[in-house]
Write an enzyme that holds these catalytic residues in place. Sequence first.
Site, mmCIF file in Angstrom:
data_model
loop_
_atom_site.group_PDB
_atom_site.id
_atom_site.type_symbol
_atom_site.label_atom_id
_atom_site.label_comp_id
_atom_site.label_asym_id
_atom_site.label_seq_id
_atom_site.Cartn_x
_atom_site.Cartn_y
_atom_site.Cartn_z
ATOM 1 N N ARG A 27 20.352 30.329 13.005
ATOM 2 C CA ARG A 27 21.120 29.344 12.294
ATOM 3 C C ARG A 27 21.774 30.284 10.919
ATOM 4 O O ARG A 27 22.479 30.010 10.296
ATOM 5 C CB ARG A 27 20.521 28.398 11.780
ATOM 6 N N TRP A 76 21.764 31.538 5.635
ATOM 7 C CA TRP A 76 23.086 32.196 5.797
ATOM 8 C C TRP A 76 23.736 31.857 4.334
ATOM 9 O O TRP A 76 23.987 30.846 3.927
ATOM 10 C CB TRP A 76 23.942 31.258 6.858
ATOM 11 N N GLY A 103 23.312 23.854 3.205
ATOM 12 C CA GLY A 103 24.488 22.899 2.761
ATOM 13 C C GLY A 103 25.176 23.602 1.480
ATOM 14 O O GLY A 103 24.984 24.837 1.236
ATOM 15 N N LYS A 486 34.758 36.681 21.942
ATOM 16 C CA LYS A 486 33.643 37.255 22.390
ATOM 17 C C LYS A 486 33.432 38.757 21.814
ATOM 18 O O LYS A 486 32.460 39.255 21.044
ATOM 19 C CB LYS A 486 33.180 37.390 23.826
ATOM 20 N N HIS A 505 57.748 39.797 23.149
ATOM 21 C CA HIS A 505 58.117 39.093 21.943
ATOM 22 C C HIS A 505 57.328 40.137 20.452
ATOM 23 O O HIS A 505 57.240 39.291 19.532
ATOM 24 C CB HIS A 505 57.961 37.875 21.817
HETATM 25 C C1 F6R Z 1 31.511 31.638 19.113
HETATM 26 C C2 F6R Z 1 31.125 30.731 18.565
HETATM 27 C C3 F6R Z 1 31.669 29.848 17.666
HETATM 28 C C4 F6R Z 1 31.438 28.191 17.954
HETATM 29 C C5 F6R Z 1 32.095 27.520 16.920
HETATM 30 C C6 F6R Z 1 31.861 25.904 16.958
HETATM 31 O O1 F6R Z 1 30.940 32.427 20.086
HETATM 32 O O2 F6R Z 1 29.999 30.213 19.103
HETATM 33 O O3 F6R Z 1 33.002 29.965 17.725
HETATM 34 O O4 F6R Z 1 32.084 27.796 19.162
HETATM 35 O O5 F6R Z 1 31.501 27.828 15.852
HETATM 36 O O6 F6R Z 1 30.416 25.521 17.069
HETATM 37 P P1 F6R Z 1 30.008 24.118 17.639
HETATM 38 O O7 F6R Z 1 30.507 24.261 19.286
HETATM 39 O O8 F6R Z 1 28.840 24.274 17.609
HETATM 40 O O9 F6R Z 1 31.028 23.232 17.004
#
Ligand code: F6R
Length: 608
Positions: A27, A76, A103, A486, A505
Amino acid sequence: MCGIVGYTGPNPALSKVIEGLRRLEYRGYDSAGVALATTLSQPLFVAKKAGKLINLENELASDHASAKSGIGHTRWATHGGPTDENAHPHISDSGKLAVIHNGIIENYVELRAYLEKCGYKFNSETDTESVVHLLSEEYKTTKDLSAAMRLVCQKLRGSFTLLAIHSDDPETIVGARRNSPLVVGLGEEENFLASDVSAFIAHTKRALELGQDQVVTVTPNEVNVTDLFGNGVTPKAFEITWDANSAERGGFAHFMLKEIFEQPKAISDTLAGRFNDEGKVQIPELKNLNLGIDRILILACGTAFHAGLIGKYALEEWSKIPVDVELASEFRYRKPVLSKNTLVITISQSGETMDTLMALRYAKELGAQTLSVCNTIGSTIPRESDAVFYTHAGPEIAVASTKALLTQIVGIHLVGLFIAQEKSSLSTAQINSLAAELSALPNKVEEILETVEPLREMTRGFKEATSVLFLGRHVGFPAALEGALKLKELAYMHAEGFAGGELKHGPIALIEQGTPVIAVLPPESSEIAEKMRSNIQEIKARGARVIAIADSSIDIDVPHLIRIPKTIELLQPILSIVPMQVFAYEMAVARGNDVDQPRNLAKSVTVE
Ligand code: F6R
């Protein structure tokens, strides 16, 4: 973003908290810290360190066995850089009170000014530190941490999950949440608090969901939940179905690789029980929706947005209802026209993405019906939606989404088939045939994974490339966007996805001698097969090194050809994306990058 964990019980709290942090590190991994209540009414033991959790672990000389409660945080960074000072927990002047936070506290500047006037000293640049001093201020009068927390939450604006401990009451942890996740794990004479269940699934499968603006007080034997005014609330209990082992790497070098290899099972689990013996689609979870709709709008972010873009093709074709797909972060800031005849589908692995959550709330305000396609049971987005389709992909720990994406696409397809069945826009024979195609996908993904070694080796040959382009048309276009995303997030390379028809284009100017281009080709039966072949000729003529992904119906002369099993065009991304996931994974490994925790990213984006 940020992972939060708390433990209270008879076992040494430090090891439980560190174990929880290890599982939540996906996270956020800018810094980590712990606070432990070791001695009654004495300053807490606090350790915090910039960088990954391992840096903190290296600092911890003792196991502090006397501490039976503790809180831990993996960060984070939002307010203030990733330094030791800005790492959580933040501590009161007395050292007896500690707070961790996920948050953003939007009114922290005014709170800080007020608290500084009251004489509090700040040691960090974070918004969180205001909370600990405010809590300390309220505690002076209430002498009750839960009551103080309720008063503090009434004064906060923004989003938060907060955990606090005070050495005057060392077995108690107080938590609170608004627009940010917090779950309680119920153990035997021990309890846990965490951002998500992966922090404690090794210890208990029983959990409680906390609602908006609720405060929870947890001791080893008791859990008490109230609203912000002290009124008792009965939280919703749920059983965790995820297996504890699924949150371990199980012999794979990285979680991402493990999750790529889990895709056949994940898709099977999404499909499980969805077709009855007569081939009818069963999604009883949708019974509360009025399907007399005239529009579908899909809202999501990142990879989940790509699931929406891919799903749109089948959803619209099968249901005969117009489907739009929009980035949740953009939708929120315009004035869209929605009605009760609009079905808004949010797609989210975590169920906590702030932009998607806010877009969902906005859509509800505008009168739309809402359905969430989600992987994380009990998370906020499904809880706030009118209906939910859980994908059952199991925990996805790697930051880069893989199995969640494929199951989201399958989930949207199932919803599309269900709507088509309810509206009779497809015949029973058509539904049966599509059901058979969907049901065959797990084995086909398995087949790709069984023959993936040459692709891994080939990828390493592109290690020095500075840019990789991805090309596709129809459903191959959003598949190409996903391939590029990715590669960007894992290999830190310039990567872009294009629609084949758009090349002329502008983007074709990017092609120079040796530029790698990954091209996704449809089955030969597709009306765009020939056009894609022409696009490939155009870029080959300009020096591109083409890696084509195609089934055996396609005959093409390219330096690298990756074969995928046959399926119908609409479902093909579920297969064509797999080699692109492997390409990005292998490239990240070859370039020495941290695959599971790519720089600057976090798994669950719970801030705007
Ligand atoms: C890319 C990735 C992110 C999530 C995005 C949405 O590999 O994992 O782009 O797809 O942050 O996250 P969720 O699906 O948890 O809303």
